[in-house]
Design a protein around this motif. Structure first.
Motif, PDB file in Angstrom:
ATOM      1  N   LEU A   1       2.525   3.613   0.757  1.00 28.06           N
ATOM      2  CA  LEU A   1       2.687   2.617  -0.298  1.00 28.06           C
ATOM      3  C   LEU A   1       2.457   1.247   0.322  1.00 28.06           C
ATOM      4  N   ASP A   2       1.781   0.380  -0.402  1.00 28.12           N
ATOM      5  CA  ASP A   2       1.792  -1.012   0.040  1.00 28.12           C
ATOM      6  C   ASP A   2       3.042  -1.685  -0.518  1.00 28.12           C
ATOM      7  N   GLY A   3       3.320  -2.863  -0.006  1.00 27.15           N
ATOM      8  CA  GLY A   3       4.545  -3.542  -0.389  1.00 27.15           C
ATOM      9  C   GLY A   3       4.617  -3.867  -1.865  1.00 27.15           C
ATOM     10  N   ALA A   4       3.477  -4.228  -2.441  1.00 25.08           N
ATOM     11  CA  ALA A   4       3.470  -4.576  -3.865  1.00 25.08           C
ATOM     12  C   ALA A   4       3.858  -3.381  -4.725  1.00 25.08           C
ATOM     13  N   GLU A   5       3.320  -2.200  -4.399  1.00 34.46           N
ATOM     14  CA  GLU A   5       3.659  -0.998  -5.162  1.00 34.46           C
ATOM     15  C   GLU A   5       5.104  -0.592  -4.900  1.00 34.46           C
ATOM     16  N   ALA A   6       5.563  -0.752  -3.663  1.00 32.05           N
ATOM     17  CA  ALA A   6       6.953  -0.422  -3.346  1.00 32.05           C
ATOM     18  C   ALA A   6       7.918  -1.277  -4.158  1.00 32.05           C
ATOM     19  N   GLU A   7       7.580  -2.552  -4.339  1.00 31.19           N
ATOM     20  CA  GLU A   7       8.426  -3.405  -5.174  1.00 31.19           C
ATOM     21  C   GLU A   7       8.352  -2.954  -6.634  1.00 31.19           C
ATOM     22  N   ARG A   8       7.161  -2.602  -7.102  1.00 32.25           N
ATOM     23  CA  ARG A   8       6.989  -2.231  -8.511  1.00 32.25           C
ATOM     24  C   ARG A   8       7.839  -1.024  -8.870  1.00 32.25           C
ATOM     25  N   ILE A   9       7.939  -0.047  -7.964  1.00 33.35           N
ATOM     26  CA  ILE A   9       8.696   1.164  -8.290  1.00 33.35           C
ATOM     27  C   ILE A   9      10.166   1.052  -7.888  1.00 33.35           C
TER      28      ILE A   9
ATOM     29  N   VAL B   1      18.162   8.241   0.080  1.00 29.49           N
ATOM     30  CA  VAL B   1      18.052   6.955  -0.603  1.00 29.49           C
ATOM     31  C   VAL B   1      16.838   6.821  -1.521  1.00 29.49           C
ATOM     32  N   TRP B   2      15.740   7.517  -1.250  1.00 32.95           N
ATOM     33  CA  TRP B   2      14.560   7.332  -2.096  1.00 32.95           C
ATOM     34  C   TRP B   2      14.828   7.654  -3.571  1.00 32.95           C
ATOM     35  N   PRO B   3      15.465   8.783  -3.922  1.00 30.44           N
ATOM     36  CA  PRO B   3      15.697   9.040  -5.344  1.00 30.44           C
ATOM     37  C   PRO B   3      16.550   7.972  -6.017  1.00 30.44           C
ATOM     38  N   LEU B   4      17.496   7.380  -5.262  1.00 29.80           N
ATOM     39  CA  LEU B   4      18.320   6.317  -5.843  1.00 29.80           C
ATOM     40  C   LEU B   4      17.516   5.046  -6.066  1.00 29.80           C
ATOM     41  N   LEU B   5      16.585   4.762  -5.173  1.00 32.60           N
ATOM     42  CA  LEU B   5      15.830   3.510  -5.265  1.00 32.60           C
ATOM     43  C   LEU B   5      14.683   3.591  -6.268  1.00 32.60           C
ATOM     44  N   CYS B   6      13.914   4.671  -6.209  1.00 39.37           N
ATOM     45  CA  CYS B   6      12.694   4.697  -7.034  1.00 39.37           C
ATOM     46  C   CYS B   6      12.636   5.880  -7.991  1.00 39.37           C
ATOM     47  N   GLY B   7      13.685   6.695  -8.053  1.00 37.82           N
ATOM     48  CA  GLY B   7      13.697   7.820  -8.977  1.00 37.82           C
ATOM     49  C   GLY B   7      13.160   9.090  -8.333  1.00 37.82           C
ATOM     50  N   LEU B   8      13.570  10.235  -8.877  1.00 33.65           N
ATOM     51  CA  LEU B   8      13.239  11.516  -8.274  1.00 33.65           C
ATOM     52  C   LEU B   8      11.744  11.817  -8.346  1.00 33.65           C
ATOM     53  N   ALA B   9      11.089  11.468  -9.439  1.00 29.85           N
ATOM     54  CA  ALA B   9       9.666  11.792  -9.580  1.00 29.85           C
ATOM     55  C   ALA B   9       8.830  11.073  -8.524  1.00 29.85           C
ATOM     56  N   LYS B  10       9.047   9.769  -8.349  1.00 27.10           N
ATOM     57  CA  LYS B  10       8.308   9.016  -7.335  1.00 27.10           C
ATOM     58  C   LYS B  10       8.696   9.470  -5.930  1.00 27.10           C
ATOM     59  N   ALA B  11       9.987   9.742  -5.726  1.00 28.31           N
ATOM     60  CA  ALA B  11      10.427  10.202  -4.410  1.00 28.31           C
ATOM     61  C   ALA B  11       9.730  11.505  -4.050  1.00 28.31           C
ATOM     62  N   LYS B  12       9.678  12.449  -4.974  1.00 28.83           N
ATOM     63  CA  LYS B  12       9.011  13.713  -4.701  1.00 28.83           C
ATOM     64  C   LYS B  12       7.534  13.492  -4.387  1.00 28.83           C
ATOM     65  N   TYR B  13       6.890  12.640  -5.165  1.00 29.24           N
ATOM     66  CA  TYR B  13       5.459  12.428  -4.939  1.00 29.24           C
ATOM     67  C   TYR B  13       5.193  11.906  -3.527  1.00 29.24           C
ATOM     68  N   TYR B  14       5.875  10.827  -3.148  1.00 30.15           N
ATOM     69  CA  TYR B  14       5.568  10.206  -1.863  1.00 30.15           C
ATOM     70  C   TYR B  14       6.099  11.005  -0.679  1.00 30.15           C
TER      71      TYR B  14
END
Length: 269
Positions: free
Chosen positions: A174-182, A154-167
């Motif tokens: 991630l804090d909630g604010a950043e999780a919402e932003r991405i 689910v992470w690549p679908l929600l926030c994209g492959l680049a962010k998913a790979k990083y985290y």
């Protein structure tokens, strides 16, 4: 709760007509999920599916923490007992598939930490409402196993492959604010507003057209179903890692409250 089995790690109650609240309740262990709790959070979706009174579900954690993830004793047992590992793999898969196939709307209310199996539930909810200062952590690689569970699904679908790979590779929180932003979660609000906002959303969904909502959810979750081969591969690799040496160092580091030190070129099997 009439019609439900007795749960040891979950509290079930009615928020309002049609809205079932599931509370992960192990506050002395930051709502960590041991073998009992993991089994219950897997099975409860089948029980709620069979209950015609339920039109929406609100899931949260007791106190100020959603869930600290898998209890360390349970994790150690996965590493040491092949039978437990086989059963754990099957149950981890069922947790994800039960959530995906659950036909009624699910809203998560996340305060504090959401880790491991708790993060699975938080992010596979149809609507995730998190505190701006909540901490979302996928710690698989820090533990010494591949990022399985829901992550590759689910992470690549929600926030994209680049962010998913990083985290997923770094295990950075991630804090909630950043999780919402991405785009990883639906809404981030002040901590004091999380439960009220999530409850309001759940009540609104419970009052909506049930067939239209369920069919919309079914269609949207087809995106997750198409990714099932990726999920199965990740889950198999995660549990293969539980038989290796790296997870032993990961468990020791957690016990000793230090950073893990993995040997260069070490292998998981």
């Amino acid at each position: 709760m009439d019609g439900y089995p007795e749960y040891q790690r979950l509290d079930l109650s009615w928020v309002s007509e049609g809205v079932l609240r599931i509370t992960i309740n192990n506050p002395r262990r930051a709502n960590a999920l041991d073998a009992v709790g993991h089994g219950e959070i897997t099975r409860v979706w089948r029980d709620a599916e069979a209950d015609p009174r339920v039109r929406a579900v609100l899931v949260t954690g007791a106190g100020r923490t959603f869930s600290a993830g898998g209890d360390l004793d349970w994790v150690r047992n996965l590493a040491e007992d092949p039978q437990a590992r086989t059963a754990g793999l099957r149950e981890a898969r069922e947790l994800v598939t039960n959530l995906i196939e659950f036909t009624k709307p699910v809203v998560s209310a996340v305060r504090g930490a959401a880790v491991g199996a708790g993060l699975v539930v938080a992010l596979l909810a149809d609507v995730s409402v998190v505190a701006k200062d909540a901490r979302l952590i996928d710690g698989h690689t820090k533990l010494g196993v591949a990022a399985g569970d829901h992550a590759v699904l689910v992470w690549p679908l929600l926030c994209g492959l680049a962010k998913a790979k990083y985290y997923l590779l770094t295990c950075d929180p991630l804090d909630g604010a950043e999780a919402e932003r991405i785009g990883l979660v639906s809404l981030a609000v002040d901590d004091s507003e999380v439960l009220d906002k999530a409850t309001d959303v759940a009540i609104r969904l419970a009052g909506g057209a049930p067939t239209a909502l369920r069919w919309t959810k079914q269609a949207l979750n087809s995106w997750l179903r198409t990714a099932t081969p990726h999920f199965d591969a990740a889950l198999a690799l995660e549990f293969l890692g539980f038989a290796g040496s790296e997870v032993q160092e990961g468990i020791a580091a957690l016990q000793e409250k230090r950073l893990p030190v993995f040997q260069p070129g070490s292998r998981s099997a």
